[in-house]
Write a protein that holds these residues in place. Structure first.
Motif, mmCIF file in Angstrom:
data_model
loop_
_atom_site.group_PDB
_atom_site.id
_atom_site.type_symbol
_atom_site.label_atom_id
_atom_site.label_comp_id
_atom_site.label_asym_id
_atom_site.label_seq_id
_atom_site.Cartn_x
_atom_site.Cartn_y
_atom_site.Cartn_z
ATOM 1 N N TYR A 120 79.641 29.511 33.972
ATOM 2 C CA TYR A 120 79.149 30.821 34.100
ATOM 3 C C TYR A 120 78.523 30.628 32.415
ATOM 4 C CZ TYR A 120 81.688 30.854 38.422
ATOM 5 O OH TYR A 120 82.574 30.129 39.467
ATOM 6 N N SER A 121 78.268 30.327 31.482
ATOM 7 C CA SER A 121 77.350 30.910 30.154
ATOM 8 C C SER A 121 75.821 30.405 30.801
ATOM 9 C CB SER A 121 78.438 30.110 29.368
ATOM 10 O OG SER A 121 78.104 28.550 29.018
ATOM 11 N N LYS A 122 75.408 30.869 29.597
ATOM 12 C CA LYS A 122 74.240 30.944 30.357
ATOM 13 C C LYS A 122 73.580 30.494 28.675
ATOM 14 C CE LYS A 122 73.532 33.234 33.858
ATOM 15 N NZ LYS A 122 74.559 34.209 33.888
ATOM 16 N N GLU A 123 71.850 29.806 28.815
ATOM 17 C CA GLU A 123 71.199 29.673 27.529
ATOM 18 C C GLU A 123 71.093 30.845 26.733
ATOM 19 O OE1 GLU A 123 67.559 27.350 28.519
ATOM 20 O OE2 GLU A 123 66.944 27.463 26.766
ATOM 21 N N LYS A 129 69.794 22.310 35.560
ATOM 22 C CA LYS A 129 71.292 23.515 34.535
ATOM 23 C C LYS A 129 72.192 23.119 35.969
ATOM 24 C CE LYS A 129 69.342 27.243 31.684
ATOM 25 N NZ LYS A 129 68.015 26.967 31.760
ATOM 26 N N ARG A 130 71.810 23.047 36.907
ATOM 27 C CA ARG A 130 72.575 22.446 38.062
ATOM 28 C C ARG A 130 73.656 20.946 38.251
ATOM 29 N NH1 ARG A 130 69.302 23.548 43.333
ATOM 30 N NH2 ARG A 130 70.960 22.853 44.026
ATOM 31 N N THR A 190 82.772 34.879 26.058
ATOM 32 C CA THR A 190 83.644 33.935 25.300
ATOM 33 C C THR A 190 84.935 33.849 26.558
ATOM 34 O OG1 THR A 190 83.139 36.162 23.697
ATOM 35 C CG2 THR A 190 85.910 35.694 23.718
ATOM 36 N N SER A 191 85.186 32.320 26.155
ATOM 37 C CA SER A 191 86.510 31.852 26.859
ATOM 38 C C SER A 191 87.042 30.965 26.308
ATOM 39 C CB SER A 191 85.759 31.806 27.928
ATOM 40 O OG SER A 191 85.929 31.040 29.168
ATOM 41 N N ASP A 192 87.885 30.378 26.309
ATOM 42 C CA ASP A 192 88.389 28.957 26.649
ATOM 43 C C ASP A 192 88.538 28.056 27.153
ATOM 44 O OD1 ASP A 192 89.049 30.299 23.949
ATOM 45 O OD2 ASP A 192 90.836 31.331 24.486
ATOM 46 N N LEU A 193 88.186 28.458 28.262
ATOM 47 C CA LEU A 193 87.664 27.085 29.421
ATOM 48 C C LEU A 193 86.752 26.936 29.550
ATOM 49 C CD1 LEU A 193 90.096 28.894 32.464
ATOM 50 C CD2 LEU A 193 91.086 27.501 30.449
ATOM 51 N N LEU A 194 87.053 25.378 29.195
ATOM 52 C CA LEU A 194 85.872 24.656 29.502
ATOM 53 C C LEU A 194 84.772 24.564 30.863
ATOM 54 C CD1 LEU A 194 87.042 24.378 26.330
ATOM 55 C CD2 LEU A 194 86.417 21.568 26.721
ATOM 56 N N SER A 195 85.752 24.249 31.682
ATOM 57 C CA SER A 195 84.958 24.653 32.682
ATOM 58 C C SER A 195 84.065 25.776 32.919
ATOM 59 C CB SER A 195 86.237 24.280 33.864
ATOM 60 O OG SER A 195 85.779 22.940 34.415
ATOM 61 N N ALA A 255 78.546 22.888 24.561
ATOM 62 C CA ALA A 255 77.544 23.944 23.850
ATOM 63 C C ALA A 255 76.211 23.168 24.287
ATOM 64 C CB ALA A 255 77.894 24.552 23.092
ATOM 65 N N THR A 256 76.064 21.278 24.118
ATOM 66 C CA THR A 256 74.467 21.042 24.234
ATOM 67 C C THR A 256 74.539 20.721 25.795
ATOM 68 O OG1 THR A 256 75.828 19.396 22.275
ATOM 69 C CG2 THR A 256 73.711 18.769 23.351
ATOM 70 N N LEU A 257 75.099 20.751 26.266
ATOM 71 C CA LEU A 257 74.747 20.883 28.203
ATOM 72 C C LEU A 257 73.960 21.897 28.170
ATOM 73 C CD1 LEU A 257 77.598 18.690 29.731
ATOM 74 C CD2 LEU A 257 74.864 17.719 28.876
ATOM 75 N N LYS A 258 74.944 22.480 27.928
ATOM 76 C CA LYS A 258 74.540 23.854 28.074
ATOM 77 C C LYS A 258 73.326 24.703 27.518
ATOM 78 C CE LYS A 258 76.540 26.065 31.148
ATOM 79 N NZ LYS A 258 75.643 26.633 32.572
ATOM 80 N N ASP A 259 72.878 24.117 26.246
ATOM 81 C CA ASP A 259 71.721 24.760 25.342
ATOM 82 C C ASP A 259 72.534 25.687 24.808
ATOM 83 O OD1 ASP A 259 69.815 22.230 26.036
ATOM 84 O OD2 ASP A 259 69.753 23.239 27.683
#
Lengths: 136, 110
Positions: B40-43, A37-38, B30-35, B60-64
């Protein structure tokens, strides 16, 4: 293991491809999920920075038992003030890039927070190289 | 709670990836800023946004993430749907605004 990916400046349709490939590789190597994840956060931000700011770049990834070393070398405008660039909220991204939800000035701080070691070498008018190390 | 239960309760449109409707929802972001979402979003969270371009699926894919909900009647771009289908992450839609949708989802999940 050594991996290389070319990144084209301005091509947002491919942004994240290298990050996704390296994530898959780390999963196959059974690297701890929190470490993956990091890596993903740091690498994606660095990859998007090349797309958003540079003309082109190459991502080099070296993976061994101890960790992953990432080097992202781009040809681009360089960073005039690295201290400012590291500040959360500061960005030089274009309006188009910001409208997509990028360019919020969070990229470099996100990289720094997720890396064990992080350095920036930049020459204005030539380009920027990021070195990111994350230990397993 | 599963994505399909969220779809039923919020009466969401399903734009893509029906096979991803059995994914488990562990929360929301909830956010429109991709970074911001990247950092900060979680799996397992559902992402609420008005961004419709393909890069939301990379995140969405990278963060599951469990699924993406587009607010205010926004519809995904064609290449967003292609990526969503190949990755199996549902893209959903609502006519509500982000504030209302987040509030309802928060109460459903708490």
């Amino acid at each position: 293991m050594h991996l290389e990916y070319n990144v084209e400046g301005g091509d947002f349709t491919r942004a994240g491809y290298a990050s996704s490939q390296i994530k898959k590789t780390l999963k196959q190597l059974n690297v701890d999920a929190t470490v993956i994840k990091r890596v993903v956060v740091a690498l994606y931000e660095a990859e998007v920075n090349i797309v958003a700011h540079a003309y082109r770049g190459v991502i080099y990834a070296d993976i061994n038992g101890a960790g992953i070393q990432l080097r992202l070398a781009d040809e681009g405008p360089g960073i005039a003030d690295v201290d400012m660039a590291m500040k959360r909220g500061f960005s030089t991204a274009s309006r188009e890039v910001r409208e997509m939800g990028f360019g919020a000035g969070m990229g470099l701080p996100n990289i720094s927070e997720n890396a064990d070691n992080f350095s920036i070498d930049t020459i204005v008018g030539k380009g920027t190289t990021l070195n990111i190390e994350i230990k397993f | 709670m599963l994505v399909k239960e969220v779809v039923e309760k919020l009466n969401l449109k399903v734009f893509s990836s029906k096979e991803g409707l059995d994914r488990e929802v562990k929360g929301g972001y909830t956010s429109d800023l991709l970074s911001d979402v990247m950092g900060y979003s979680k799996e397992g969270q559902i992402w609420i946004t008005l961004q419709t371009h393909k890069n939301i699926m990379a995140i969405a894919t990278l963060k599951d993430l469990a699924a993406v909900i587009l607010v205010k009647g926004f519809e995904p771009e064609a290449d967003t749907l292609e990526t969503a289908n190949s990755e199996g992450i549902p893209v959903l839609g609502s006519d509500l605004e982000a504030f209302e949708l987040s509030g309802i989802l928060f109460n459903m999940l708490k």
